[in-house]
Design an enzyme around this catalytic site. Sequence first.
Site, PDB file in Angstrom:
ATOM      1  N   THR A 167     -37.062  -5.939  -3.264  1.00  0.00           N
ATOM      2  CA  THR A 167     -36.366  -7.208  -3.487  1.00  0.00           C
ATOM      3  C   THR A 167     -36.553  -8.177  -2.325  1.00  0.00           C
ATOM      4  O   THR A 167     -36.521  -7.776  -1.153  1.00  0.00           O
ATOM      5  CB  THR A 167     -34.871  -6.957  -3.701  1.00  0.00           C
ATOM      6  OG1 THR A 167     -34.712  -6.031  -4.771  1.00  0.00           O
ATOM      7  CG2 THR A 167     -34.140  -8.240  -4.032  1.00  0.00           C
ATOM      8  N   THR A 178     -35.090 -10.296  -9.038  1.00  0.00           N
ATOM      9  CA  THR A 178     -35.716  -9.376  -9.984  1.00  0.00           C
ATOM     10  C   THR A 178     -37.050  -9.893 -10.520  1.00  0.00           C
ATOM     11  O   THR A 178     -37.705  -9.199 -11.298  1.00  0.00           O
ATOM     12  CB  THR A 178     -34.767  -9.122 -11.170  1.00  0.00           C
ATOM     13  OG1 THR A 178     -34.323 -10.370 -11.690  1.00  0.00           O
ATOM     14  CG2 THR A 178     -33.566  -8.306 -10.736  1.00  0.00           C
ATOM     15  N   GLU A 237     -34.704   6.382 -11.770  1.00  0.00           N
ATOM     16  CA  GLU A 237     -33.653   5.749 -10.975  1.00  0.00           C
ATOM     17  C   GLU A 237     -32.480   5.319 -11.852  1.00  0.00           C
ATOM     18  O   GLU A 237     -31.314   5.605 -11.549  1.00  0.00           O
ATOM     19  CB  GLU A 237     -34.219   4.529 -10.247  1.00  0.00           C
ATOM     20  CG  GLU A 237     -33.187   3.752  -9.453  1.00  0.00           C
ATOM     21  CD  GLU A 237     -33.690   2.386  -9.030  1.00  0.00           C
ATOM     22  OE1 GLU A 237     -33.463   2.010  -7.866  1.00  0.00           O
ATOM     23  OE2 GLU A 237     -34.302   1.689  -9.871  1.00  0.00           O
TER      24      GLU A 237
END
Length: 386
Positions: free
Chosen positions: A124, A130, A244
């Site tokens: 990031t 995003t 994740e």
Amino acid sequence: MFTQPDEHQDIRDAVRELCAQFPDEYFRRVDAEHAYPEAFVDALMGAGWLAAMIPEAYGGSGLGLTAASVIMEEINRSGGNSGACHGQMYNMGTLLRNGSDAQKARYLPGIAAGTLRIQSMAVTEPTTGTDTTKIRTTAVKKGDRYVVNGQKVWISRVQHSDLMILLARTTPLAEVKKKSEGMSIFIVDLRDAIGHGLTVRPIPNLVNHETNELFFDNLEIPAENLIGEEGLGFRYILDGLNAERTLIAAECIGDGYWFIERAVKYANERIVFDRPIGRNQGVQFPITDAYIEIEAANLMRFRACELFDAGKPCGAQANMAKYLAAKASWEAANVCMQTHGGFGFANEYDIERKFRETRLYQVAPISTNLILSFVAEHVLGMPRSY
């Protein structure tokens, strides 16, 4: 409470036994001091729990995502915070799936043994969020090294990690055919990098979640630390997102059960107007509703795990599991807080701490709106909305 023994009960019992050595008072003190639960993470690593998904050939347990998710769930269900250590569980997957034999032989045994921490991944950036394909951090090859310049933000556990996965542009965006091309991933040895081209600036935040802003100023990385092929980093990163998100879903499930258990116990014990407040439907129904939502999210979590462990596509299920579990845990947090009334705000009840911790997952590692956009486009066939 609430759930019957299952096929993973041995894992659950063992993790609970370890977590019992670190009661609420421990995490309350760590939170108050804005510290890192070093002793707790060391205990998890020493017992091998964070090496669950590393193959036995490298010293791990060789377990699947299902078992790994149970470990994460039980940590949170016991009152802990997996956010302090979950990176160790899934960050190594990028190396395991895409690294060279030499890289895996060099790093994975240490990661499995807990002598090497790979708890951090730097993707990031302040200006992209995003929109990963627009990252500006660059890695330019010069001889046998890459020189990195740029900035990252919200990068967690850097101060408690030895290694970090870094995504950087190796080909300018204007020079690639697809915007997802031209990015590469590297292993950064933080022990060498910090103070030698990498500056770490902590970000104080709502939860006790060690996270940072990173500044790269001509940081040199050996070319041998490139993972996989140059330019395919974005694809490699995507490979690990399903694991994740499913693990995060499991953590939220653990939080949700913790909140429900606390709410039920208090509702049965708290006497107001000469009767337990749990006798009132106005108290019963919200708790019950939250419990039902957690149970439903739990089913999607295990469905995502099942597909992942079978090597089948599971992007939709992983995203939906994360969405449902994060939403359910947040609702359970609100219900638990409301049930306790003013006492829910007192530190000694631990509800306000867990309340803050579980709120994070409405935003990270991916926001609920982006999950809705993903499902709308890739499952329902609707036009791309961004």
